[in-house]
Design a protein around this motif. Sequence first.
Motif, PDB file in Angstrom:
ATOM      1  N   ILE A 231       6.260   1.504   2.544  1.00  0.00           N
ATOM      2  CA  ILE A 231       5.125   2.177   1.891  1.00  0.00           C
ATOM      3  C   ILE A 231       4.725   3.413   2.696  1.00  0.00           C
ATOM      4  O   ILE A 231       4.494   4.497   2.138  1.00  0.00           O
ATOM      5  CB  ILE A 231       3.940   1.206   1.746  1.00  0.00           C
ATOM      6  CG1 ILE A 231       4.295   0.079   0.766  1.00  0.00           C
ATOM      7  CG2 ILE A 231       2.699   1.949   1.284  1.00  0.00           C
ATOM      8  CD1 ILE A 231       3.218  -0.975   0.643  1.00  0.00           C
ATOM      9  N   ILE A 232       4.664   3.257   4.023  1.00  0.00           N
ATOM     10  CA  ILE A 232       4.337   4.390   4.892  1.00  0.00           C
ATOM     11  C   ILE A 232       5.387   5.488   4.747  1.00  0.00           C
ATOM     12  O   ILE A 232       5.062   6.685   4.636  1.00  0.00           O
ATOM     13  CB  ILE A 232       4.241   3.942   6.364  1.00  0.00           C
ATOM     14  CG1 ILE A 232       3.146   2.862   6.537  1.00  0.00           C
ATOM     15  CG2 ILE A 232       3.978   5.133   7.270  1.00  0.00           C
ATOM     16  CD1 ILE A 232       1.766   3.327   6.208  1.00  0.00           C
ATOM     17  N   ARG A 233       6.657   5.096   4.715  1.00  0.00           N
ATOM     18  CA  ARG A 233       7.743   6.075   4.600  1.00  0.00           C
ATOM     19  C   ARG A 233       7.683   6.835   3.276  1.00  0.00           C
ATOM     20  O   ARG A 233       7.943   8.041   3.214  1.00  0.00           O
ATOM     21  CB  ARG A 233       9.087   5.370   4.754  1.00  0.00           C
ATOM     22  CG  ARG A 233      10.290   6.327   4.871  1.00  0.00           C
ATOM     23  CD  ARG A 233      11.596   5.585   5.068  1.00  0.00           C
ATOM     24  NE  ARG A 233      11.687   5.035   6.409  1.00  0.00           N
ATOM     25  CZ  ARG A 233      11.572   3.741   6.701  1.00  0.00           C
ATOM     26  NH1 ARG A 233      11.323   2.850   5.738  1.00  0.00           N
ATOM     27  NH2 ARG A 233      11.683   3.329   7.943  1.00  0.00           N
ATOM     28  N   LEU A 234       7.349   6.134   2.203  1.00  0.00           N
ATOM     29  CA  LEU A 234       7.250   6.781   0.903  1.00  0.00           C
ATOM     30  C   LEU A 234       6.110   7.796   0.865  1.00  0.00           C
ATOM     31  O   LEU A 234       6.172   8.795   0.146  1.00  0.00           O
ATOM     32  CB  LEU A 234       7.035   5.727  -0.194  1.00  0.00           C
ATOM     33  CG  LEU A 234       8.236   4.815  -0.507  1.00  0.00           C
ATOM     34  CD1 LEU A 234       7.819   3.714  -1.472  1.00  0.00           C
ATOM     35  CD2 LEU A 234       9.391   5.621  -1.086  1.00  0.00           C
ATOM     36  N   ILE A 235       5.064   7.545   1.671  1.00  0.00           N
ATOM     37  CA  ILE A 235       3.892   8.424   1.651  1.00  0.00           C
ATOM     38  C   ILE A 235       4.067   9.630   2.578  1.00  0.00           C
ATOM     39  O   ILE A 235       3.777  10.767   2.192  1.00  0.00           O
ATOM     40  CB  ILE A 235       2.627   7.631   2.045  1.00  0.00           C
ATOM     41  CG1 ILE A 235       2.339   6.548   1.000  1.00  0.00           C
ATOM     42  CG2 ILE A 235       1.423   8.564   2.189  1.00  0.00           C
ATOM     43  CD1 ILE A 235       1.214   5.607   1.382  1.00  0.00           C
ATOM     44  N   VAL A 236       4.558   9.389   3.809  1.00  0.00           N
ATOM     45  CA  VAL A 236       4.564  10.463   4.815  1.00  0.00           C
ATOM     46  C   VAL A 236       5.949  10.970   5.160  1.00  0.00           C
ATOM     47  O   VAL A 236       6.090  11.918   5.945  1.00  0.00           O
ATOM     48  CB  VAL A 236       3.857   9.995   6.114  1.00  0.00           C
ATOM     49  CG1 VAL A 236       2.435   9.577   5.831  1.00  0.00           C
ATOM     50  CG2 VAL A 236       4.634   8.866   6.794  1.00  0.00           C
TER      51      VAL A 236
END
Length: 346
Positions: free
Chosen positions: A280-285
């Motif tokens: 989820i973090i990777r998809l956002i940032v």
Amino acid sequence: MNNRLILSIAIPALLTTLLVVMSLAITVGAANINWQDVWLIVFAELPYIHQWIEPSWSDSTETIVLDIRMPRVILAAIVGAALALAGAIYQGVLRNPLADPFILGVSSGASFGAALVFAFGFQVVWLGKFTLPVVAFMFGFGTLMVVYFLARIGQKVRMETIILAGVVVQAFIGACLSLVMALANEQLQTIVFWMMGSLTLTDWSYNQIVLPIILICSIIALFYARELNMLGLGEEVAHHSGVSVEKTRFYLLILASIMTGAAVSVSGAIGFVGLVVPHIIRLIVGADYRLILPLSIFGGAIFLVGADTLARVLMAPRELPLGIITAFLGAPFFAYLLRRTKREYF
């Protein structure tokens, strides 16, 4: 938008979210507690502030907040942060988007050690009630050493080899665990519940055990963000960029496995946290580990505190195993990742 600006915005936002989720988690349960009372009780324990607060709550409410729910909520945040950060490290080191903290068998080893303690009821005299987490941690870390030894060929460890070694060792430990469960008799239910993930055995002493270990490992891991970025570009690129590939990979696997072993030793096997949160973090940032690592810490804490709250309240006063909640939340996301990965490779 540069990394410093992103972190300066994201970390305060995630920290605020975490505090809100934790405070709400303390208020709900078999006995609902006023949100304002929770904060007043907390501030009443702080030096220089308690003298300005007039107690307006019962002793039983204070006991529930300080001795039952708060240590559990804090431990959920610690464990969630550790599993999410470990998952991010494993995905970076193994260059596998479906890697999670349990891929190398650390969880299976810790579960086997805990099952032995439950089944045969032994305690190390000088460890007392800490026998369970200490034994579980030692078995988990020992499993990693076995996996790394089996995967080592000469002076090198290939990533596909270490994953296969993890599968083999997990299968063997799974058989040993099944044998212990078959011999456990009346302790079988306790073992099964613990293996599905639970924070019911929590008190402040458990926080004191795992927090220093996970905090130190997390700080060290954050300094390896650049190396993880280089490893993501391939071994040759990392080597020509000045990264000692074998040593860096070994150190990162040790750090991630120590955090996983420490988390599992006090909570049981809780899946999907280390898989879902970093993605989820990777998809956002994006794919920069200078952002993924610190943000995964907060994201994992928020995710597991929320999941543990659901585990307590969905069927209150009966409590669901925490691993069931994380599986219900994480399995659909895992299916999405699997389908996305298939489209990329085929």
